[in-house]
Motif scaffolding. Structure first.
Motif, short mmCIF file in Angstrom:
data_model
loop_
_atom_site.label_atom_id
_atom_site.label_comp_id
_atom_site.label_asym_id
_atom_site.label_seq_id
_atom_site.Cartn_x
_atom_site.Cartn_y
_atom_site.Cartn_z
N LYS A 345 0.87 -1.17 0.00
CA LYS A 345 0.00 0.00 0.00
C LYS A 345 0.91 1.21 0.00
CE LYS A 345 -3.84 2.29 0.16
NZ LYS A 345 -3.22 3.45 -0.47
N GLU A 347 1.58 5.50 -1.93
CA GLU A 347 1.06 6.68 -2.64
C GLU A 347 2.16 7.23 -3.52
OE1 GLU A 347 -1.03 11.04 -1.72
OE2 GLU A 347 -0.32 9.77 -0.09
N GLY A 357 -3.31 7.05 -4.57
CA GLY A 357 -2.96 5.89 -3.78
C GLY A 357 -3.01 4.63 -4.62
N ASP A 389 -6.41 2.83 -5.96
CA ASP A 389 -7.27 2.49 -4.83
C ASP A 389 -8.69 2.12 -5.26
OD1 ASP A 389 -5.32 2.77 -2.96
OD2 ASP A 389 -5.83 4.83 -2.40
#
Length: 460
Positions: A345, A347, A357, A389
């Motif tokens: 995960k 950005e 993201g 995302d």
């Protein structure tokens, strides 16, 4: 500006001096009286061995330097030997300290026999006028075991190096050199000639030098020059003594283990002594040259968590570092190769132009270069998929990278690594421009947990 530079250099010089203040502040400025010789680190352990049921009478004919090595100097070798020629005397002292052996005179046996002949002839000369029934000279003790061996190797400069810095007329430097001696000691039965036990011990000899100096014009035609330093050499005789004492200790303990002789102590005490020695022996057998300790460390399965930063290399200018997190696991085929899978995960941002993201899944093959050491570099590479995302844009990618891992314990390791991700598309930042596909980088610090028993080394 100059004040800060001088302050920093002064601190560096103080660190150099304080790191060896024990030597620096004990300068030999007065004459010293003769004193009893120092003990080595092994001497207390040798003296604290459990008592024997019956001491073993041993003879030591010769235990000397077998290397023929001369002392090295900067201009070459000298006619002075590198190690002591009195190793036989050191061995006899170690045998006495252990209280396990009764050493008898054999090195200068001819002197002893000559003196006994003188005693006999003197008694014979005066026996007619004194006591004709005077007893004969008692016989010499004979040895049930002969101790043989010697100093078989002296290796100079197995490691050399140093460190130094100089700025604006102020400098400091340190140098070191490490030599190594090796001895063998064996016990031979005088009744059968059988070699009962052989032990092998090595010891390094460290030499260090440190100096600091100041050389600068403080005013016109005013030169300030200052210099200090010292050299510290580990005495070769102390190194030989320590190695010989360690060999005697090993000979006693291995003899107890093989039931060559017996100790007058409780079974628990003997078992503890044997376990401690065998643990030390196993560690020594796993330690290679230059103190590289090889051990079965990493298990087949591990999990990891990493945190760090991500950086895009796309179609927009001014990329920024942003957060990145990762979780995954490893499965080892052997100590060197594993397959790992992980979820990411992170950005990616280009100032005010782009910010999004992302999630990613990676599957990698990894090569661990030094799996049996605490500190090991590694390389990996593989394929994966990355999507935003909202999961509206899924893209395939290849990645490769490397890093280094340090095991703080048998179950936990810390890793530092960097990854280059090659996306097979130019749509990662939503803009298609130019001929090059988008890329991004990950830099992270992680914790690894290992589960189960370590992977066994293959027997050669």
């Amino acid at each position: 500006m100059y004040y800060k530079v001088y302050k920093a250099i002064t601190i560096i010089l103080c660190v150099f001096l304080l790191s060896s203040c024990g030597t620096y502040f004990n300068q030999p400025i007065v004459k010293e009286d003769a004193r009893i010789g120092e003990d080595t680190k092994i001497t207390p352990a040798l003296r604290n061995l459990p008592s024997p049921v019956e001491p073993v009478v041993v003879g030591v004919y010769k235990f000397r330097d077998q290397t023929g090595q001369y002392k090295p100097t900067e201009s070459g070798n000298t006619f002075s030997t590198a190690v002591t020629q009195g190793a036989t005397t050191i061995l006899i002292k170690a045998l006495e300290d252990s209280k396990w052996f009764v050493p008898i005179e054999r090195e200068n046996l001819s002197n002893l026999l000559n003196e006994r002949n003188i005693i006999r002839s003197t008694r014979k000369e005066y026996r007619k006028t004194t006591n004709p029934n005077e007893p004969q000279l008692p016989p010499l003790l004979y040895a049930g075991v002969i101790l043989e061996g010697g100093i078989v190797s002296y290796d100079s400069n197995i490691i050399t190096g140093g460190l130094g810095a100089r700025y604006f007329g102020i400098g400091a430097s340190t140098q070191y050199r490490q030599d190594r001696i090796t001895i063998y000691l064996r016990a031979v039965s005088t009744s059968s000639g059988k070699i009962l036990k052989t032990v092998y011990v090595s010891k390094t000899i460290l030499s260090q030098a440190l100096d600091a100096n100041f050389f600068r014009y403080v005013r016109f035609r005013r030169l300030l020059e200052a210099e200090t330093g010292f050299t510290k050499n580990e005495p070769a005789q102390m190194a030989v003594s320590e190695a010989i004492e360690k060999a005697v200790e090993s000979l006693v303990i291995e003899g107890i283990e093989d039931k060559l002789w017996a100790a007058k102590a409780d079974t628990n005490v003997i078992n503890t002594l044997l376990k401690t020695y065998n643990d030390e022996k196993n560690e020594a057998q796993s330690t290679k040259l230059y103190d590289r300790y090889f051990k079965e460390r990493r298990s087949k399965v591990s999990a990891f968590v990493k945190g760090g930063t991500a950086l895009i290399s796309g179609d927009f200018n001014n990329p920024e570092f942003t957060y990145a997190a990762q979780i995954g696991g490893r499965w080892y085929f052997n100590p060197y190769i594993n397959v790992n899978a992980s979820l990411h995960k992170f950005e990616l941002t280009n100032e005010i132009s782009f910010s999004q993201g992302f999630n990613a899944f990676d599957l990698n093959a990894e090569l661990n270069f030094l799996p049996f050491e605490k500190l090991s570099p590694f390389l990996y590479g593989g394929a994966g998929v990355v999507n935003d995302d909202d999961f509206d844009n899924s893209l395939f990618k290849f990645q490769y990278g490397g890093g280094i891992e340090y095991l703080v314990s048998d179950k936990i390791g810390l890793s530092l690594n960097a990854t280059h991700n090659l996306v097979l598309s130019d749509k990662l930042d939503t803009v298609e421009q130019g001929k090059r596909d988008d890329q991004y980088f990950n830099f992270s610090l992680g914790i690894n947990w290992y589960f189960g028993n370590p992977i066994k080394k293959k027997k050669k």
